[in-house]
Design an enzyme around this catalytic site. Structure first.
Site, mmCIF file in Angstrom:
data_model
loop_
_atom_site.group_PDB
_atom_site.id
_atom_site.type_symbol
_atom_site.label_atom_id
_atom_site.label_comp_id
_atom_site.label_asym_id
_atom_site.label_seq_id
_atom_site.Cartn_x
_atom_site.Cartn_y
_atom_site.Cartn_z
ATOM 1 N N HIS A 140 29.634 -11.368 -10.495
ATOM 2 C CA HIS A 140 29.239 -12.183 -9.274
ATOM 3 C C HIS A 140 29.601 -13.924 -9.371
ATOM 4 O O HIS A 140 30.118 -14.208 -8.307
ATOM 5 C CB HIS A 140 28.014 -11.964 -7.960
HETATM 6 C C1 UD1 Z 1 24.183 -16.170 -3.757
HETATM 7 C C2 UD1 Z 1 23.515 -17.428 -4.945
HETATM 8 C C3 UD1 Z 1 23.203 -16.425 -5.915
HETATM 9 C C4 UD1 Z 1 22.679 -14.854 -5.602
HETATM 10 C C5 UD1 Z 1 23.517 -14.203 -5.746
HETATM 11 C C6 UD1 Z 1 23.415 -12.866 -5.047
HETATM 12 C C7 UD1 Z 1 24.195 -19.641 -4.008
HETATM 13 C C8 UD1 Z 1 24.622 -20.830 -4.463
HETATM 14 N N1 UD1 Z 1 24.032 -18.881 -4.679
HETATM 15 O O1 UD1 Z 1 25.706 -16.176 -4.355
HETATM 16 O O2 UD1 Z 1 22.655 -17.581 -6.458
HETATM 17 O O3 UD1 Z 1 22.596 -14.700 -6.993
HETATM 18 O O4 UD1 Z 1 23.884 -14.921 -3.854
HETATM 19 O O5 UD1 Z 1 23.838 -12.623 -4.668
HETATM 20 O O6 UD1 Z 1 23.107 -19.544 -2.804
HETATM 21 N N2 UD1 Z 1 29.602 -11.843 1.314
HETATM 22 C C9 UD1 Z 1 29.941 -11.163 2.189
HETATM 23 N N3 UD1 Z 1 28.739 -10.259 2.796
HETATM 24 C C10 UD1 Z 1 27.410 -11.186 2.654
HETATM 25 C C11 UD1 Z 1 26.825 -11.982 1.754
HETATM 26 C C12 UD1 Z 1 28.200 -13.005 0.690
HETATM 27 O O7 UD1 Z 1 30.976 -10.775 2.251
HETATM 28 O O8 UD1 Z 1 26.651 -10.511 2.428
HETATM 29 C C13 UD1 Z 1 30.842 -12.937 0.475
HETATM 30 C C14 UD1 Z 1 31.240 -14.042 1.356
HETATM 31 O O9 UD1 Z 1 32.945 -13.297 1.249
HETATM 32 C C15 UD1 Z 1 30.745 -15.246 0.852
HETATM 33 C C16 UD1 Z 1 30.972 -14.808 -0.712
HETATM 34 O O10 UD1 Z 1 30.244 -13.301 -0.250
HETATM 35 O O11 UD1 Z 1 31.679 -16.165 1.356
HETATM 36 C C17 UD1 Z 1 29.448 -15.771 -1.234
HETATM 37 O O12 UD1 Z 1 28.769 -15.545 -0.819
HETATM 38 P P1 UD1 Z 1 27.385 -16.969 -1.468
HETATM 39 O O13 UD1 Z 1 26.006 -16.599 -0.342
HETATM 40 O O14 UD1 Z 1 27.792 -18.748 -0.651
HETATM 41 O O15 UD1 Z 1 27.006 -17.068 -2.707
HETATM 42 P P2 UD1 Z 1 27.014 -15.704 -3.582
HETATM 43 O O16 UD1 Z 1 27.953 -15.725 -4.541
HETATM 44 O O17 UD1 Z 1 26.339 -14.359 -2.614
#
Ligand code: UD1
Length: 367
Positions: free
Chosen positions: A200
């Site tokens: 990811h």
């Molecule tokens: C976050 C953490 C990362 C961790 C990861 C585990 C930060 C900077 N990063 O990254 O350290 O390893 O979580 O999963 O905080 N999204 C969904 N549904 C959700 C959550 C996210 O669809 O429930 C999608 C969205 O398109 C979003 C993208 O995932 O824009 C990224 O989510 P985000 O929480 O910003 O960061 P992660 O990549 O999940």
């Protein structure tokens, strides 16, 4: 004593669960706030159920956004809540945006900050998590570390050693507690070897040519053994955008993100794990499962030094060579990691209750 816990993203939940339980056992008043950084049921709700975490007292519902927008939104929504509940201490977990945002808000409100999983450093500031770690640790009054290298990192940065407590790994507390329960959660034919994959990180999934090359290497591996790939929402989106779904078949299977117990069952029985996650490097080391990490560096060097983890970087020939090595049955010599024993959260609770038994480098306080 009143403790506020702030969690937001999937890897926070397994770290907070044992600390909440240990403090509840000690009769401490606690408030749990979920920022809503992760909001899909299979990234959040199911973890609360399986880990038996009490429902959050409040969900700030921040959702997705750029790093600045997400962090700012968490800060703006958390500030009135923290000001109103006036805790004696806030506990923040790991290195996600919710961790840093909560540390900033609470330290400015003059609420003491405790950081669980302090001191980890990849020394790679292109990772958003590294920025979150640096800021959170600078603002924290109590730094609970999982391993001795984390204590050394913090002391090198000038953190007062009196604030640092080597308590061990709370994520392993959860693993130790729930391992006996994951037996009924198998979902692949355990009699056949398989590889488990998660990806990811922006460095892997936001680079189209690299992601394509990586998936081709996994498709190649799937000719020899089943490859199971529970996919993070951001990775699924990239696969769709790049039209890479055609690489998947019944031997290279794309699954939705798995709940905790199901993923633990998958890890435990895997012939190898190929990942860019932080926590999975630790879990595979504890389980003795070979782990190939698709990163140039790691903030968890102890998993390479003592555990089953090998850093692959951005190098397909090296990935293939390490896969061959595992398939040939060549195992690495590993040793148990001190204090990864299922009792880290109890040590945190003892510290918070003023009965601290730890000092930097894990030395016991003389009686
Ligand atoms: C976050 C953490 C990362 C961790 C990861 C585990 C930060 C900077 N990063 O990254 O350290 O390893 O979580 O999963 O905080 N999204 C969904 N549904 C959700 C959550 C996210 O669809 O429930 C999608 C969205 O398109 C979003 C993208 O995932 O824009 C990224 O989510 P985000 O929480 O910003 O960061 P992660 O990549 O999940």
């Amino acid at each position: 004593m009143h403790i506020l816990h702030v969690v937001g993203a999937r890897p926070n939940f397994m770290k907070a669960a044992p600390v909440l339980a240990a403090l509840a056992k000690a009769g401490v008043r606690q408030t749990l706030v979920h920022t809503g950084q992760h909001y899909d049921a299979n990234m959040s709700e199911v973890f609360f159920q399986q880990l038996e975490i009490p429902a959050p007292d409040l969900n700030l519902g921040v959702g997705s956004g750029s790093h600045a927008c997400q962090t700012a939104e968490i800060m703006a929504r958390l500030e009135p809540v923290a000001a109103d509940c006036k805790p004696d201490l806030v506990l923040v977990y790991g290195d996600v945006n919710s961790t840093m945002a909560a540390a900033l808000v609470c330290s400015k409100l003059q609420v003491r900050v405790g950081h669980v999983e302090a001191g980890l450093r990849s020394y790679d500031r292109t990772m958003p998590e590294e920025i979150n770690r640096l800021v959170t640790d600078q603002l924290s009054d109590l730094l609970f570390t999982p391993s001795a290298d984390a204590d050394e990192n913090l002391q090198r940065e000038g953190i007062n050693p009196g604030k640092i407590h080597l308590v061990g790994n709370v994520m392993i507390d959860t693993l130790v507690r729930l391992l006996p329960r994951c037996a009924e959660h198998g979902e692949v034919n355990a009699s056949r070897p398989y590889a488990l994959v998660t990806l990811h990180r922006p460095s892997n999934v936001d680079n189209g040519p690299w992601l394509r090359a990586l998936l081709r290497a996994l498709a190649e591996l799937s000719r020899e053994m089943e490859v199971v790939f529970p996919v993070h929402p951001r990775t699924r989106q990239r696969i769709t955008d790049l039209g890479l779904q055609t690489l998947f078949n019944s031997h290279l299977r794309l699954l939705d993100p798995r709940p905790y117990l199901d993923f633990l069952a998958l890890q435990r029985r895997a012939a190898m794990v190929i990942t860019d996650s932080g926590g999975i490097q630790e879990e595979t080391t504890f389980l003795g499962v070979p782990c190939l990490t698709l990163r140039e560096n790691t903030e968890r060097p102890v998993t390479v030094k003592l555990g089953t983890n090998v850093l692959i970087g951005r190098d397909i020939p090296r990935l293939n060579a390490e896969i061959r090595r595992i398939l040939a049955g060549e195992t690495r010599k590993t040793s148990p990691i001190p204090l990864w024993d299922g009792h880290a959260a109890e040590r945190i609770s003892e510290c918070l209750l003023g009965r601290c038994q730890t000092r930097p480098q894990g030395r016991k306080v003389p009686a």
